[in-house]
Scaffold this active site. Structure first.
Site, PDB file in Angstrom:
ATOM      1  CE1 TYR A  59      -4.228   0.378  -0.656  1.00  0.00           C
ATOM      2  CE2 TYR A  59      -4.319  -1.401   0.606  1.00  0.00           C
ATOM      3  CZ  TYR A  59      -5.357  -0.683  -0.299  1.00  0.00           C
ATOM      4  OH  TYR A  59      -6.463  -0.678  -0.345  1.00  0.00           O
ATOM      5  CD  GLU A  61      -4.884   4.888   1.188  1.00  0.00           C
ATOM      6  OE1 GLU A  61      -4.557   5.255   2.144  1.00  0.00           O
ATOM      7  OE2 GLU A  61      -5.682   3.932   0.572  1.00  0.00           O
ATOM      8  CG  ASP A 210      -8.619  12.082 -23.550  1.00  0.00           C
ATOM      9  OD1 ASP A 210      -7.862  10.878 -23.430  1.00  0.00           O
ATOM     10  OD2 ASP A 210     -10.406  11.835 -23.308  1.00  0.00           O
ATOM     11  CB  THR A 236      -4.773   5.542 -22.129  1.00  0.00           C
ATOM     12  OG1 THR A 236      -4.583   6.047 -23.592  1.00  0.00           O
ATOM     13  CG2 THR A 236      -5.715   5.185 -21.603  1.00  0.00           C
ATOM     14  CE  LYS A 239      -7.316   3.492 -25.722  1.00  0.00           C
ATOM     15  NZ  LYS A 239      -7.860   4.493 -25.471  1.00  0.00           N
ATOM     16  NE  ARG A 245      -6.216  -2.356 -20.416  1.00  0.00           N
ATOM     17  CZ  ARG A 245      -6.586  -2.645 -21.849  1.00  0.00           C
ATOM     18  NH1 ARG A 245      -5.707  -3.332 -22.339  1.00  0.00           N
ATOM     19  NH2 ARG A 245      -7.277  -1.610 -22.236  1.00  0.00           N
TER      20      ARG A 245
HETATM   21  C1  LIG Z   1      -9.285   5.324 -24.422  1.00  0.00           C
HETATM   22  C2  LIG Z   1      -9.735   6.229 -24.291  1.00  0.00           C
HETATM   23  C3  LIG Z   1     -10.130   6.546 -22.734  1.00  0.00           C
HETATM   24  C4  LIG Z   1     -10.202   5.956 -21.301  1.00  0.00           C
HETATM   25  O1  LIG Z   1      -9.100   4.514 -21.438  1.00  0.00           O
HETATM   26  P1  LIG Z   1      -9.777   3.649 -20.231  1.00  0.00           P
HETATM   27  O2  LIG Z   1      -8.158   3.426 -20.488  1.00  0.00           O
HETATM   28  O3  LIG Z   1     -10.474   2.734 -20.867  1.00  0.00           O
HETATM   29  O4  LIG Z   1     -10.464   4.462 -18.962  1.00  0.00           O
HETATM   30  C5  LIG Z   1     -10.071   8.021 -22.592  1.00  0.00           C
HETATM   31  N1  LIG Z   1     -10.365   9.142 -23.311  1.00  0.00           N
HETATM   32  C6  LIG Z   1     -10.359   8.441 -24.920  1.00  0.00           C
HETATM   33  C7  LIG Z   1      -9.998   9.728 -26.262  1.00  0.00           C
HETATM   34  C8  LIG Z   1     -10.005   7.173 -25.155  1.00  0.00           C
HETATM   35  O5  LIG Z   1      -9.713   6.729 -26.592  1.00  0.00           O
END
Ligand SMILES: *Cc1c(COP(=O)(O)O)cnc(C)c1O
Length: 432
Positions: A59, A61, A210, A236, A239, A245
Protein backbone atom coordinates in the site's frame (compact mmCIF):
# COMPACT_ATOMS: atom_id res chain seq x y z
CA UNK A 1 6.26 -15.01 -26.66
CA UNK A 2 9.42 -13.93 -24.86
CA UNK A 3 11.18 -16.65 -22.88
CA UNK A 4 10.47 -15.21 -19.44
CA UNK A 5 6.75 -15.07 -20.20
CA UNK A 6 6.72 -18.74 -21.16
CA UNK A 7 8.62 -19.64 -17.99
CA UNK A 8 6.09 -17.70 -15.93
CA UNK A 9 3.16 -19.47 -17.59
CA UNK A 10 4.82 -22.88 -17.04
CA UNK A 11 5.31 -22.06 -13.39
CA UNK A 12 1.73 -20.83 -13.04
CA UNK A 13 0.45 -24.05 -14.60
CA UNK A 14 1.67 -25.92 -11.50
CA UNK A 15 -0.60 -23.94 -9.20
CA UNK A 16 -3.48 -22.93 -11.50
CA UNK A 17 -3.77 -24.97 -14.67
CA UNK A 18 -7.03 -23.40 -15.85
CA UNK A 19 -5.77 -19.84 -15.86
CA UNK A 20 -2.30 -20.75 -17.15
CA UNK A 21 -3.82 -22.60 -20.10
CA UNK A 22 -6.06 -19.68 -20.97
CA UNK A 23 -3.16 -17.21 -20.80
CA UNK A 24 -1.15 -19.48 -23.08
CA UNK A 25 -4.05 -19.62 -25.55
CA UNK A 26 -4.37 -15.85 -25.50
CA UNK A 27 -0.63 -15.48 -26.16
CA UNK A 28 -1.03 -17.79 -29.15
CA UNK A 29 -4.04 -15.80 -30.38
CA UNK A 30 -2.09 -12.55 -30.19
CA UNK A 31 0.93 -14.06 -31.91
CA UNK A 32 -1.02 -15.45 -34.85
CA UNK A 33 -3.41 -12.58 -35.58
CA UNK A 34 -3.06 -9.06 -36.95
CA UNK A 35 -4.12 -6.55 -34.30
CA UNK A 36 -5.72 -3.57 -36.00
CA UNK A 37 -7.70 -2.25 -33.03
CA UNK A 38 -6.54 1.36 -32.89
CA UNK A 39 -6.43 1.52 -29.09
CA UNK A 40 -4.26 -1.57 -28.63
CA UNK A 41 -0.55 -2.30 -28.77
CA UNK A 42 2.02 -4.94 -27.83
CA UNK A 43 4.26 -4.03 -24.88
CA UNK A 44 7.91 -4.99 -24.54
CA UNK A 45 8.94 -7.84 -22.21
CA UNK A 46 10.43 -5.19 -19.88
CA UNK A 47 7.11 -3.35 -19.60
CA UNK A 48 5.26 -6.65 -19.20
CA UNK A 49 7.48 -8.05 -16.49
CA UNK A 50 7.71 -4.91 -14.36
CA UNK A 51 3.98 -5.47 -13.75
CA UNK A 52 4.37 -8.98 -12.43
CA UNK A 53 6.44 -8.06 -9.39
CA UNK A 54 6.33 -7.75 -5.60
CA UNK A 55 5.40 -4.08 -5.91
CA UNK A 56 1.79 -5.23 -5.97
CA UNK A 57 2.10 -6.28 -2.31
CA UNK A 58 2.40 -2.75 -1.01
CA UNK A 59 0.00 0.00 0.00
CA UNK A 60 1.40 3.40 -0.97
CA UNK A 61 -1.55 5.77 -0.49
CA UNK A 62 -0.38 9.34 -0.88
CA UNK A 63 2.51 10.64 -2.94
CA UNK A 64 6.34 10.31 -2.79
CA UNK A 65 7.56 11.74 0.52
CA UNK A 66 3.99 11.98 1.88
CA UNK A 67 2.60 8.44 2.24
CA UNK A 68 0.03 7.10 4.65
CA UNK A 69 1.95 3.83 5.14
CA UNK A 70 5.48 2.95 6.21
CA UNK A 71 7.89 0.99 4.06
CA UNK A 72 7.46 3.08 0.92
CA UNK A 73 11.13 3.99 0.39
CA UNK A 74 11.49 2.18 -2.94
CA UNK A 75 7.96 2.98 -4.02
CA UNK A 76 8.77 6.66 -3.58
CA UNK A 77 11.79 6.37 -5.83
CA UNK A 78 9.89 4.42 -8.48
CA UNK A 79 6.99 6.87 -8.59
CA UNK A 80 9.41 9.81 -8.73
CA UNK A 81 11.19 8.30 -11.73
CA UNK A 82 7.83 7.66 -13.44
CA UNK A 83 6.74 11.26 -12.84
CA UNK A 84 10.06 12.72 -14.01
CA UNK A 85 10.02 10.68 -17.22
CA UNK A 86 6.39 11.65 -17.90
CA UNK A 87 7.28 15.34 -17.50
CA UNK A 88 10.29 14.94 -19.76
CA UNK A 89 8.22 13.18 -22.44
CA UNK A 90 5.69 15.99 -22.65
CA UNK A 91 7.97 18.88 -21.71
CA UNK A 92 5.73 19.97 -18.83
CA UNK A 93 6.12 20.67 -15.12
CA UNK A 94 3.70 18.36 -13.29
CA UNK A 95 2.61 14.75 -13.74
CA UNK A 96 0.30 12.43 -11.81
CA UNK A 97 1.00 8.79 -12.72
CA UNK A 98 -1.54 7.21 -10.36
CA UNK A 99 -4.84 7.06 -12.32
CA UNK A 100 -5.85 3.44 -12.80
CA UNK A 101 -7.18 4.16 -16.30
CA UNK A 102 -7.86 6.89 -18.81
CA UNK A 103 -11.48 7.23 -17.76
CA UNK A 104 -10.42 7.62 -14.12
CA UNK A 105 -7.88 10.25 -15.11
CA UNK A 106 -10.73 12.17 -16.72
CA UNK A 107 -12.98 11.66 -13.69
CA UNK A 108 -10.26 13.06 -11.42
CA UNK A 109 -9.71 16.06 -13.70
CA UNK A 110 -13.45 16.79 -13.77
CA UNK A 111 -13.48 16.60 -9.98
CA UNK A 112 -10.50 18.97 -9.77
CA UNK A 113 -11.79 21.51 -12.28
CA UNK A 114 -15.59 21.56 -11.91
CA UNK A 115 -18.41 21.52 -9.34
CA UNK A 116 -20.99 18.79 -9.93
CA UNK A 117 -23.63 20.05 -12.36
CA UNK A 118 -21.17 22.24 -14.27
CA UNK A 119 -21.31 22.51 -18.04
CA UNK A 120 -18.48 21.27 -20.23
CA UNK A 121 -18.12 21.07 -24.02
CA UNK A 122 -16.88 18.04 -25.97
CA UNK A 123 -17.34 15.95 -29.10
CA UNK A 124 -20.17 13.42 -28.81
CA UNK A 125 -19.36 9.68 -28.74
CA UNK A 126 -21.01 8.93 -32.08
CA UNK A 127 -18.73 11.46 -33.82
CA UNK A 128 -15.54 9.99 -32.34
CA UNK A 129 -15.57 11.20 -28.72
CA UNK A 130 -15.11 8.98 -25.66
CA UNK A 131 -17.77 7.76 -23.24
CA UNK A 132 -16.03 9.70 -20.44
CA UNK A 133 -16.69 12.91 -22.40
CA UNK A 134 -20.37 13.11 -21.51
CA UNK A 135 -22.17 9.87 -22.36
CA UNK A 136 -25.49 9.93 -20.48
CA UNK A 137 -24.93 6.84 -18.33
CA UNK A 138 -21.23 7.58 -17.69
CA UNK A 139 -20.15 9.65 -14.62
CA UNK A 140 -19.40 12.51 -17.00
CA UNK A 141 -22.97 12.73 -18.27
CA UNK A 142 -24.59 11.87 -14.94
CA UNK A 143 -22.85 14.37 -12.67
CA UNK A 144 -21.94 17.06 -15.20
CA UNK A 145 -23.76 18.76 -18.06
CA UNK A 146 -22.22 18.07 -21.47
CA UNK A 147 -22.81 20.22 -24.54
CA UNK A 148 -21.38 18.98 -27.82
CA UNK A 149 -19.69 20.71 -30.71
CA UNK A 150 -20.15 19.36 -34.24
CA UNK A 151 -18.03 18.20 -37.15
CA UNK A 152 -18.56 19.50 -40.66
CA UNK A 153 -21.22 17.03 -41.78
CA UNK A 154 -22.07 18.28 -45.28
CA UNK A 155 -21.09 15.67 -47.89
CA UNK A 156 -19.71 18.40 -50.16
CA UNK A 157 -17.82 20.27 -47.46
CA UNK A 158 -14.08 20.43 -48.20
CA UNK A 159 -13.42 19.62 -44.54
CA UNK A 160 -16.18 17.01 -44.30
CA UNK A 161 -16.11 15.04 -41.01
CA UNK A 162 -13.43 17.32 -39.53
CA UNK A 163 -13.88 19.51 -36.46
CA UNK A 164 -15.83 22.70 -37.14
CA UNK A 165 -13.69 25.16 -35.17
CA UNK A 166 -16.10 28.07 -35.72
CA UNK A 167 -18.87 25.94 -34.24
CA UNK A 168 -16.61 25.10 -31.26
CA UNK A 169 -16.32 28.84 -30.57
CA UNK A 170 -20.06 29.39 -31.06
CA UNK A 171 -20.93 26.57 -28.63
CA UNK A 172 -18.51 28.04 -26.08
CA UNK A 173 -20.02 31.52 -26.43
CA UNK A 174 -23.54 30.15 -26.06
CA UNK A 175 -23.03 27.77 -23.12
CA UNK A 176 -20.00 29.24 -21.27
CA UNK A 177 -18.61 25.80 -20.31
CA UNK A 178 -16.20 25.49 -17.35
CA UNK A 179 -14.15 22.98 -19.33
CA UNK A 180 -13.59 22.54 -23.05
CA UNK A 181 -12.46 19.04 -24.00
CA UNK A 182 -10.59 17.99 -27.10
CA UNK A 183 -8.95 14.66 -27.92
CA UNK A 184 -10.89 11.64 -29.22
CA UNK A 185 -11.21 7.91 -29.70
CA UNK A 186 -12.02 7.80 -33.39
CA UNK A 187 -10.79 10.97 -35.07
CA UNK A 188 -8.19 10.57 -37.82
CA UNK A 189 -7.03 14.17 -38.21
CA UNK A 190 -4.56 16.50 -36.50
CA UNK A 191 -6.08 18.41 -33.58
CA UNK A 192 -5.44 22.15 -33.66
CA UNK A 193 -4.81 22.75 -29.94
CA UNK A 194 -4.12 26.44 -30.52
CA UNK A 195 -7.59 27.01 -31.98
CA UNK A 196 -9.13 25.13 -29.07
CA UNK A 197 -7.26 27.34 -26.62
CA UNK A 198 -8.58 30.45 -28.38
CA UNK A 199 -12.13 29.10 -28.03
CA UNK A 200 -11.51 28.31 -24.35
CA UNK A 201 -10.02 31.75 -23.63
CA UNK A 202 -12.96 33.52 -25.28
CA UNK A 203 -15.42 32.01 -22.78
CA UNK A 204 -13.12 31.61 -19.77
CA UNK A 205 -13.04 27.78 -19.97
CA UNK A 206 -10.14 25.54 -19.05
CA UNK A 207 -8.88 23.47 -21.97
CA UNK A 208 -8.47 19.75 -21.28
CA UNK A 209 -6.77 17.72 -24.01
CA UNK A 210 -7.45 14.00 -23.65
CA UNK A 211 -4.71 12.60 -25.87
CA UNK A 212 -5.36 8.94 -24.90
CA UNK A 213 -5.05 7.79 -28.51
CA UNK A 214 -2.31 10.02 -29.87
CA UNK A 215 -0.01 10.40 -26.83
CA UNK A 216 2.67 8.18 -28.38
CA UNK A 217 2.57 10.16 -31.59
CA UNK A 218 2.97 13.39 -29.62
CA UNK A 219 5.91 12.04 -27.62
CA UNK A 220 7.45 10.61 -30.79
CA UNK A 221 7.07 13.92 -32.64
CA UNK A 222 4.43 12.68 -35.12
CA UNK A 223 1.60 14.92 -33.86
CA UNK A 224 1.77 18.50 -32.48
CA UNK A 225 1.92 18.77 -28.68
CA UNK A 226 -1.05 19.99 -26.63
CA UNK A 227 1.45 22.06 -24.59
CA UNK A 228 1.57 25.01 -24.11
CA UNK A 229 -2.09 25.33 -25.20
CA UNK A 230 -3.94 22.91 -22.94
CA UNK A 231 -4.36 23.71 -19.24
CA UNK A 232 -4.52 20.00 -18.47
CA UNK A 233 -3.61 16.92 -20.50
CA UNK A 234 -4.94 13.43 -19.77
CA UNK A 235 -3.98 10.19 -21.45
CA UNK A 236 -3.96 6.45 -21.20
CA UNK A 237 -0.58 4.74 -21.04
CA UNK A 238 -1.50 1.55 -22.91
CA UNK A 239 -2.37 2.78 -26.41
CA UNK A 240 0.28 4.46 -28.57
CA UNK A 241 2.49 5.03 -25.49
CA UNK A 242 2.91 1.22 -25.44
CA UNK A 243 2.88 0.91 -21.67
CA UNK A 244 0.77 -0.98 -19.13
CA UNK A 245 -2.98 -0.29 -18.86
CA UNK A 246 -3.37 2.96 -16.95
CA UNK A 247 -3.86 6.71 -16.94
CA UNK A 248 -1.68 9.81 -16.67
CA UNK A 249 -2.43 13.50 -16.01
CA UNK A 250 -0.13 16.38 -16.95
CA UNK A 251 -0.13 20.13 -16.46
CA UNK A 252 2.14 23.17 -16.38
CA UNK A 253 0.04 24.95 -13.78
CA UNK A 254 1.07 24.49 -10.15
CA UNK A 255 -2.34 25.37 -8.67
CA UNK A 256 -4.11 22.96 -11.00
CA UNK A 257 -1.51 20.28 -10.25
CA UNK A 258 -2.32 20.50 -6.54
CA UNK A 259 -6.05 20.20 -7.20
CA UNK A 260 -5.49 17.27 -9.53
CA UNK A 261 -3.32 15.38 -7.02
CA UNK A 262 -6.05 15.78 -4.39
CA UNK A 263 -8.75 14.69 -6.82
CA UNK A 264 -6.84 11.52 -7.79
CA UNK A 265 -6.08 10.67 -4.16
CA UNK A 266 -8.05 10.75 -1.95
CA UNK A 267 -10.77 12.03 -4.32
CA UNK A 268 -11.13 9.16 -6.76
CA UNK A 269 -8.80 6.38 -5.71
CA UNK A 270 -7.23 4.66 -2.74
CA UNK A 271 -3.87 2.93 -3.04
CA UNK A 272 -1.96 3.33 -6.30
CA UNK A 273 -1.09 0.28 -8.42
CA UNK A 274 2.65 0.53 -7.80
CA UNK A 275 3.53 -2.48 -9.99
CA UNK A 276 1.76 -0.71 -12.85
CA UNK A 277 3.48 2.60 -12.03
CA UNK A 278 6.86 0.83 -12.22
CA UNK A 279 5.82 -0.53 -15.60
CA UNK A 280 4.72 2.95 -16.69
CA UNK A 281 8.21 4.20 -15.76
CA UNK A 282 9.79 1.48 -17.90
CA UNK A 283 7.49 2.31 -20.84
CA UNK A 284 8.21 6.04 -20.49
CA UNK A 285 11.92 5.22 -20.55
CA UNK A 286 11.36 3.43 -23.87
CA UNK A 287 9.37 6.39 -25.21
CA UNK A 288 12.31 8.68 -24.45
CA UNK A 289 14.66 6.64 -26.63
CA UNK A 290 15.38 7.77 -30.21
CA UNK A 291 13.96 4.57 -31.63
CA UNK A 292 10.51 5.62 -30.40
CA UNK A 293 10.54 8.58 -32.82
CA UNK A 294 11.05 6.18 -35.70
CA UNK A 295 8.23 4.01 -34.34
CA UNK A 296 5.78 6.93 -34.13
CA UNK A 297 6.65 8.07 -37.66
CA UNK A 298 6.21 4.54 -39.01
CA UNK A 299 2.81 4.20 -37.31
CA UNK A 300 1.59 7.23 -39.29
CA UNK A 301 3.26 6.10 -42.53
CA UNK A 302 1.60 2.70 -42.17
CA UNK A 303 -1.82 4.23 -41.48
CA UNK A 304 -1.54 6.36 -44.63
CA UNK A 305 -0.46 3.35 -46.65
CA UNK A 306 -3.33 1.22 -45.34
CA UNK A 307 -5.87 3.98 -45.99
CA UNK A 308 -4.52 4.49 -49.51
CA UNK A 309 -4.66 0.78 -50.30
CA UNK A 310 -8.26 0.61 -49.08
CA UNK A 311 -9.27 3.62 -51.16
CA UNK A 312 -7.86 1.83 -54.21
CA UNK A 313 -10.24 -1.01 -53.37
CA UNK A 314 -13.24 1.38 -53.32
CA UNK A 315 -13.60 1.92 -49.58
CA UNK A 316 -14.15 5.47 -48.39
CA UNK A 317 -11.97 6.76 -45.56
CA UNK A 318 -13.89 9.31 -43.49
CA UNK A 319 -12.58 12.89 -43.73
CA UNK A 320 -10.75 11.74 -46.87
CA UNK A 321 -7.75 10.20 -45.13
CA UNK A 322 -5.70 10.08 -41.97
CA UNK A 323 -2.98 12.16 -40.28
CA UNK A 324 -2.48 9.82 -37.34
CA UNK A 325 -2.54 6.13 -36.41
CA UNK A 326 -6.16 5.36 -37.23
CA UNK A 327 -8.83 5.54 -39.88
CA UNK A 328 -12.57 5.07 -40.07
CA UNK A 329 -13.52 3.00 -43.08
CA UNK A 330 -16.95 3.68 -44.61
CA UNK A 331 -17.88 0.29 -46.03
CA UNK A 332 -20.90 1.48 -47.99
CA UNK A 333 -18.92 2.71 -50.98
CA UNK A 334 -17.70 -0.89 -51.48
CA UNK A 335 -21.21 -2.26 -51.05
CA UNK A 336 -24.45 -0.97 -49.57
CA UNK A 337 -24.91 -4.37 -47.96
CA UNK A 338 -21.66 -4.28 -45.95
CA UNK A 339 -22.05 -3.47 -42.25
CA UNK A 340 -19.44 -2.88 -39.57
CA UNK A 341 -20.81 -5.75 -37.48
CA UNK A 342 -20.45 -8.28 -40.32
CA UNK A 343 -17.03 -6.96 -41.29
CA UNK A 344 -15.71 -7.27 -37.71
CA UNK A 345 -16.99 -10.85 -37.44
CA UNK A 346 -15.78 -12.01 -40.86
CA UNK A 347 -12.34 -10.44 -40.44
CA UNK A 348 -11.88 -12.02 -37.01
CA UNK A 349 -12.49 -15.44 -38.57
CA UNK A 350 -9.59 -14.65 -40.90
CA UNK A 351 -7.30 -13.54 -38.03
CA UNK A 352 -7.66 -9.81 -38.62
CA UNK A 353 -8.86 -8.12 -35.45
CA UNK A 354 -10.66 -4.77 -35.59
CA UNK A 355 -13.82 -3.15 -34.27
CA UNK A 356 -17.02 -1.98 -35.89
CA UNK A 357 -17.42 1.74 -35.47
CA UNK A 358 -20.10 4.26 -36.32
CA UNK A 359 -19.04 6.83 -38.90
CA UNK A 360 -20.16 10.46 -38.55
CA UNK A 361 -23.87 10.70 -39.41
CA UNK A 362 -24.10 6.90 -39.55
CA UNK A 363 -27.66 5.85 -40.50
CA UNK A 364 -27.17 2.44 -38.87
CA UNK A 365 -27.44 1.83 -35.09
CA UNK A 366 -24.28 1.41 -32.93
CA UNK A 367 -24.68 -2.39 -32.81
CA UNK A 368 -24.52 -2.56 -36.60
CA UNK A 369 -22.72 0.54 -37.96
CA UNK A 370 -21.47 1.29 -41.47
CA UNK A 371 -17.81 1.36 -40.59
CA UNK A 372 -14.79 -0.25 -39.03
CA UNK A 373 -12.01 1.53 -37.18
CA UNK A 374 -8.51 0.39 -38.10
CA UNK A 375 -5.26 1.39 -36.43
CA UNK A 376 -1.59 0.63 -37.02
CA UNK A 377 0.12 0.96 -33.58
CA UNK A 378 0.23 -2.79 -32.84
CA UNK A 379 1.22 -4.07 -36.28
CA UNK A 380 3.90 -1.37 -36.48
CA UNK A 381 5.32 -2.62 -33.16
CA UNK A 382 5.65 -6.05 -34.80
CA UNK A 383 7.64 -4.45 -37.61
CA UNK A 384 5.15 -4.33 -40.50
CA UNK A 385 5.84 -1.55 -42.98
CA UNK A 386 4.08 0.27 -45.87
CA UNK A 387 4.36 -2.60 -48.36
CA UNK A 388 2.82 -4.96 -45.79
CA UNK A 389 -0.15 -2.60 -45.45
CA UNK A 390 -1.04 -3.31 -49.09
CA UNK A 391 -1.08 -7.02 -48.24
CA UNK A 392 -3.30 -6.34 -45.23
CA UNK A 393 -5.72 -4.25 -47.32
CA UNK A 394 -5.88 -7.04 -49.88
CA UNK A 395 -6.65 -9.60 -47.13
CA UNK A 396 -9.41 -7.35 -45.80
CA UNK A 397 -10.97 -6.83 -49.20
CA UNK A 398 -10.87 -10.52 -50.12
CA UNK A 399 -12.67 -11.46 -46.90
CA UNK A 400 -15.35 -8.77 -47.22
CA UNK A 401 -15.92 -9.49 -50.91
CA UNK A 402 -16.34 -13.19 -50.13
CA UNK A 403 -18.73 -12.39 -47.29
CA UNK A 404 -20.92 -10.48 -49.71
CA UNK A 405 -21.07 -13.52 -51.97
CA UNK A 406 -22.47 -15.79 -49.26
CA UNK A 407 -21.62 -18.27 -46.54
CA UNK A 408 -19.76 -20.83 -48.52
CA UNK A 409 -17.37 -18.47 -50.39
CA UNK A 410 -16.81 -16.70 -47.06
CA UNK A 411 -15.82 -19.95 -45.32
CA UNK A 412 -13.37 -20.87 -48.08
CA UNK A 413 -11.78 -17.41 -48.22
CA UNK A 414 -11.48 -16.93 -44.47
CA UNK A 415 -9.74 -20.32 -44.20
CA UNK A 416 -7.22 -19.35 -46.89
CA UNK A 417 -6.62 -15.82 -45.56
CA UNK A 418 -6.34 -17.16 -42.00
CA UNK A 419 -3.34 -19.26 -43.11
CA UNK A 420 -1.79 -16.32 -44.96
CA UNK A 421 -2.22 -14.15 -41.86
CA UNK A 422 -0.46 -16.84 -39.80
CA UNK A 423 2.43 -16.85 -42.27
CA UNK A 424 2.70 -13.07 -42.17
CA UNK A 425 2.63 -13.10 -38.36
CA UNK A 426 5.48 -15.62 -38.28
CA UNK A 427 7.61 -13.12 -40.22
CA UNK A 428 6.86 -10.41 -37.65
CA UNK A 429 7.17 -11.89 -34.14
CA UNK A 430 5.86 -10.25 -31.00
CA UNK A 431 8.30 -8.08 -29.00
CA UNK A 432 10.84 -10.41 -27.41
C1 LIG B 1 -9.29 5.01 -24.47
C2 LIG B 1 -9.73 6.37 -24.10
C3 LIG B 1 -9.97 6.74 -22.76
C4 LIG B 1 -10.13 5.79 -21.62
O1 LIG B 1 -9.30 4.85 -21.34
P1 LIG B 1 -9.58 3.66 -20.32
O2 LIG B 1 -8.22 3.37 -19.85
O3 LIG B 1 -10.22 2.59 -21.14
O4 LIG B 1 -10.47 4.13 -19.24
C5 LIG B 1 -10.23 8.07 -22.49
N1 LIG B 1 -10.31 8.97 -23.46
C6 LIG B 1 -10.13 8.65 -24.75
C7 LIG B 1 -10.24 9.73 -25.79
C8 LIG B 1 -9.86 7.34 -25.12
O5 LIG B 1 -9.72 7.02 -26.41
Amino acid sequence: MDSLSSQIIDQLRRSDRAIADLIAKEAERQETTLELIASENHVSPAVMHAMGTCLTNKYAEGYPGARYYGGCVYHDQIETIARDRAKQMFGCRFANVQPHSGAQANAAVFMALMEPGSTFASLVLKDGGHLSHGMKINFSGTYYKPVHYPLHYGVDHPRREQIDYDAVKAICREHKPKVLMCGYSAYPRVIDFKKFREAADECGALLVADVAHIAGLIVGGAHPSPFPHAHVVTTTTHKTLRGPRGGLILTDDEELAKKIDKAVFPGMQGGPLMHVIASKAVAFGECLQDSFKAYAAQVVTNARALAGALVERRYRITSGGTDNHLMLVDLRTRSDKLTGADAEKWLEAAGIICNKNGIPDDPRPPRVTSGVRLGTPAVTTRGLREQDMTTVAEFIDRVLAAGLEGESPLATTTATVREQVRDLCRKFPMPH
